[in-house]
Design a protein around this motif. Structure first.
Motif, PDB file in Angstrom:
ATOM      1  N   SER A  33       9.209  -7.516   7.549  1.00 22.50           N
ATOM      2  CA  SER A  33       8.265  -7.580   8.663  1.00 22.50           C
ATOM      3  C   SER A  33       7.984  -6.205   9.266  1.00 22.50           C
ATOM      4  O   SER A  33       7.083  -6.069  10.076  1.00 22.50           O
ATOM      5  CB  SER A  33       8.784  -8.522   9.748  1.00 22.50           C
ATOM      6  N   ALA A  34       8.732  -5.197   8.864  1.00 21.30           N
ATOM      7  CA  ALA A  34       8.501  -3.845   9.369  1.00 21.30           C
ATOM      8  C   ALA A  34       7.403  -3.174   8.541  1.00 21.30           C
ATOM      9  O   ALA A  34       7.343  -3.346   7.331  1.00 21.30           O
ATOM     10  CB  ALA A  34       9.784  -3.026   9.286  1.00 21.30           C
ATOM     11  N   PRO A  35       6.520  -2.424   9.176  1.00 22.10           N
ATOM     12  CA  PRO A  35       5.473  -1.725   8.406  1.00 22.10           C
ATOM     13  C   PRO A  35       6.074  -0.645   7.512  1.00 22.10           C
ATOM     14  O   PRO A  35       7.127  -0.080   7.817  1.00 22.10           O
ATOM     15  CB  PRO A  35       4.582  -1.125   9.488  1.00 22.10           C
ATOM     16  N   PHE A  36       5.403  -0.396   6.407  1.00 19.95           N
ATOM     17  CA  PHE A  36       5.799   0.680   5.502  1.00 19.95           C
ATOM     18  C   PHE A  36       4.529   1.357   4.999  1.00 19.95           C
ATOM     19  O   PHE A  36       3.437   0.799   5.076  1.00 19.95           O
ATOM     20  CB  PHE A  36       6.655   0.155   4.335  1.00 19.95           C
ATOM     21  N   ASP A  37       4.673   2.566   4.482  1.00 18.87           N
ATOM     22  CA  ASP A  37       3.530   3.357   4.025  1.00 18.87           C
ATOM     23  C   ASP A  37       3.243   3.116   2.555  1.00 18.87           C
ATOM     24  O   ASP A  37       4.167   2.988   1.737  1.00 18.87           O
ATOM     25  CB  ASP A  37       3.775   4.847   4.244  1.00 18.87           C
ATOM     26  N   VAL A  38       1.952   3.096   2.233  1.00 19.61           N
ATOM     27  CA  VAL A  38       1.472   3.123   0.856  1.00 19.61           C
ATOM     28  C   VAL A  38       0.657   4.402   0.743  1.00 19.61           C
ATOM     29  O   VAL A  38      -0.265   4.639   1.529  1.00 19.61           O
ATOM     30  CB  VAL A  38       0.615   1.891   0.525  1.00 19.61           C
ATOM     31  N   ILE A  39       1.013   5.236  -0.221  1.00 20.98           N
ATOM     32  CA  ILE A  39       0.426   6.567  -0.346  1.00 20.98           C
ATOM     33  C   ILE A  39      -0.344   6.667  -1.655  1.00 20.98           C
ATOM     34  O   ILE A  39       0.112   6.199  -2.697  1.00 20.98           O
ATOM     35  CB  ILE A  39       1.520   7.658  -0.308  1.00 20.98           C
ATOM     36  N   CYS A  40      -1.505   7.313  -1.592  1.00 23.83           N
ATOM     37  CA  CYS A  40      -2.314   7.591  -2.786  1.00 23.83           C
ATOM     38  C   CYS A  40      -2.562   9.093  -2.850  1.00 23.83           C
ATOM     39  O   CYS A  40      -3.107   9.675  -1.910  1.00 23.83           O
ATOM     40  CB  CYS A  40      -3.637   6.829  -2.729  1.00 23.83           C
ATOM     41  N   LEU A  57      13.738   0.744  -6.555  1.00 18.29           N
ATOM     42  CA  LEU A  57      12.762   1.835  -6.511  1.00 18.29           C
ATOM     43  C   LEU A  57      11.927   1.945  -7.791  1.00 18.29           C
ATOM     44  O   LEU A  57      10.910   2.632  -7.807  1.00 18.29           O
ATOM     45  CB  LEU A  57      13.478   3.159  -6.241  1.00 18.29           C
ATOM     46  N   ASP A  58      12.365   1.284  -8.866  1.00 16.20           N
ATOM     47  CA  ASP A  58      11.677   1.399 -10.155  1.00 16.20           C
ATOM     48  C   ASP A  58      10.252   0.847 -10.146  1.00 16.20           C
ATOM     49  O   ASP A  58       9.449   1.196 -11.004  1.00 16.20           O
ATOM     50  CB  ASP A  58      12.471   0.682 -11.249  1.00 16.20           C
ATOM     51  N   ASN A  59       9.915  -0.034  -9.213  1.00 17.65           N
ATOM     52  CA  ASN A  59       8.579  -0.637  -9.201  1.00 17.65           C
ATOM     53  C   ASN A  59       7.726  -0.147  -8.030  1.00 17.65           C
ATOM     54  O   ASN A  59       6.752  -0.793  -7.659  1.00 17.65           O
ATOM     55  CB  ASN A  59       8.695  -2.170  -9.172  1.00 17.65           C
ATOM     56  N   ASP A  60       8.065   0.984  -7.484  1.00 16.34           N
ATOM     57  CA  ASP A  60       7.376   1.483  -6.286  1.00 16.34           C
ATOM     58  C   ASP A  60       6.202   2.423  -6.571  1.00 16.34           C
ATOM     59  O   ASP A  60       5.474   2.781  -5.658  1.00 16.34           O
ATOM     60  CB  ASP A  60       8.366   2.229  -5.382  1.00 16.34           C
ATOM     61  N   THR A  61       6.030   2.830  -7.833  1.00 22.57           N
ATOM     62  CA  THR A  61       5.015   3.834  -8.163  1.00 22.57           C
ATOM     63  C   THR A  61       4.184   3.389  -9.349  1.00 22.57           C
ATOM     64  O   THR A  61       4.699   2.839 -10.315  1.00 22.57           O
ATOM     65  CB  THR A  61       5.690   5.179  -8.508  1.00 22.57           C
ATOM     66  N   MET A  62       2.867   3.639  -9.243  1.00 17.46           N
ATOM     67  CA  MET A  62       1.964   3.455 -10.388  1.00 17.46           C
ATOM     68  C   MET A  62       1.174   4.743 -10.566  1.00 17.46           C
ATOM     69  O   MET A  62       0.767   5.378  -9.590  1.00 17.46           O
ATOM     70  CB  MET A  62       1.006   2.295 -10.167  1.00 17.46           C
ATOM     71  N   ASN A  63       0.958   5.116 -11.831  1.00 21.26           N
ATOM     72  CA  ASN A  63       0.183   6.293 -12.180  1.00 21.26           C
ATOM     73  C   ASN A  63      -0.986   5.873 -13.052  1.00 21.26           C
ATOM     74  O   ASN A  63      -0.882   4.941 -13.840  1.00 21.26           O
ATOM     75  CB  ASN A  63       1.045   7.302 -12.946  1.00 21.26           C
ATOM     76  N   GLY A  64      -2.096   6.576 -12.904  1.00 20.86           N
ATOM     77  CA  GLY A  64      -3.258   6.298 -13.734  1.00 20.86           C
ATOM     78  C   GLY A  64      -4.128   7.532 -13.849  1.00 20.86           C
ATOM     79  O   GLY A  64      -3.937   8.517 -13.129  1.00 20.86           O
ATOM     80  N   GLU A  65      -5.060   7.481 -14.773  1.00 21.01           N
ATOM     81  CA  GLU A  65      -5.997   8.583 -14.974  1.00 21.01           C
ATOM     82  C   GLU A  65      -7.409   8.045 -14.962  1.00 21.01           C
ATOM     83  O   GLU A  65      -7.663   6.920 -15.383  1.00 21.01           O
ATOM     84  CB  GLU A  65      -5.728   9.298 -16.302  1.00 21.01           C
TER      85      GLU A  65
END
Length: 136
Positions: free
Chosen positions: A3-10, A65-73
């Motif tokens: 329920s606590a907010p968290f950041d999503v960064i791009c 932490l393994d599913n916290d990041t996605m990369n793309g081109e």
């Protein structure tokens, strides 16, 4: 139950590794919920080429932490762009006899754009006392 907010960064970097975009959105999600996020900041499209995008979450209490990041081109392209890549003949420093030899310049033209081009006008001039002058 989160329920606590968290950041999503791009973050987006160009082919030289320079950061060309960055934005952060703070979100709150209930357990087993999902959310489509549209970042408010718009990316300037003043440079073309291959871009690398990294999107990740920043939740301090995250246990996996393994599913916290996605990369793309993706690519930013130019519709109409033709360039001279190089010339092969005459070779710089080559000598020709006046009123005897003939020179047929050979160059490479590249279509860097995404539109097919036909009948591209290419002009090649050789000026006395200078290097080969290439004009498109």
């Amino acid at each position: 139950n989160q329920s606590a907010p968290f950041d999503v960064i791009c973050d987006i970097t160009n082919s030289f590794g320079q950061k060309v975009y960055g934005d952060t959105v703070s979100v709150t999600l209930k357990s087993n919920d999902s959310l489509n996020i549209t970042f408010a900041k718009r990316m300037s499209l003043n440079n073309y080429g291959k871009m690398r995008m990294r999107v990740y979450t920043n939740l301090s209490s995250d246990k996996v932490l393994d599913n916290d990041t996605m990369n793309g081109e993706f690519d930013i392209v130019i519709r109409h762009d033709v360039s001279v890549e190089g010339y092969f003949d005459p070779i710089e420093g080559q000598k020709f006899e006046l009123n005897t030899d003939r020179v047929g310049p050979v160059i490479r033209v590249v279509n860097n754009g995404v539109s097919n081009k036909n009948n591209i006008r290419v002009t090649s001039r050789i000026r006395q006392g200078t290097k080969v002058d290439r004009v498109i």
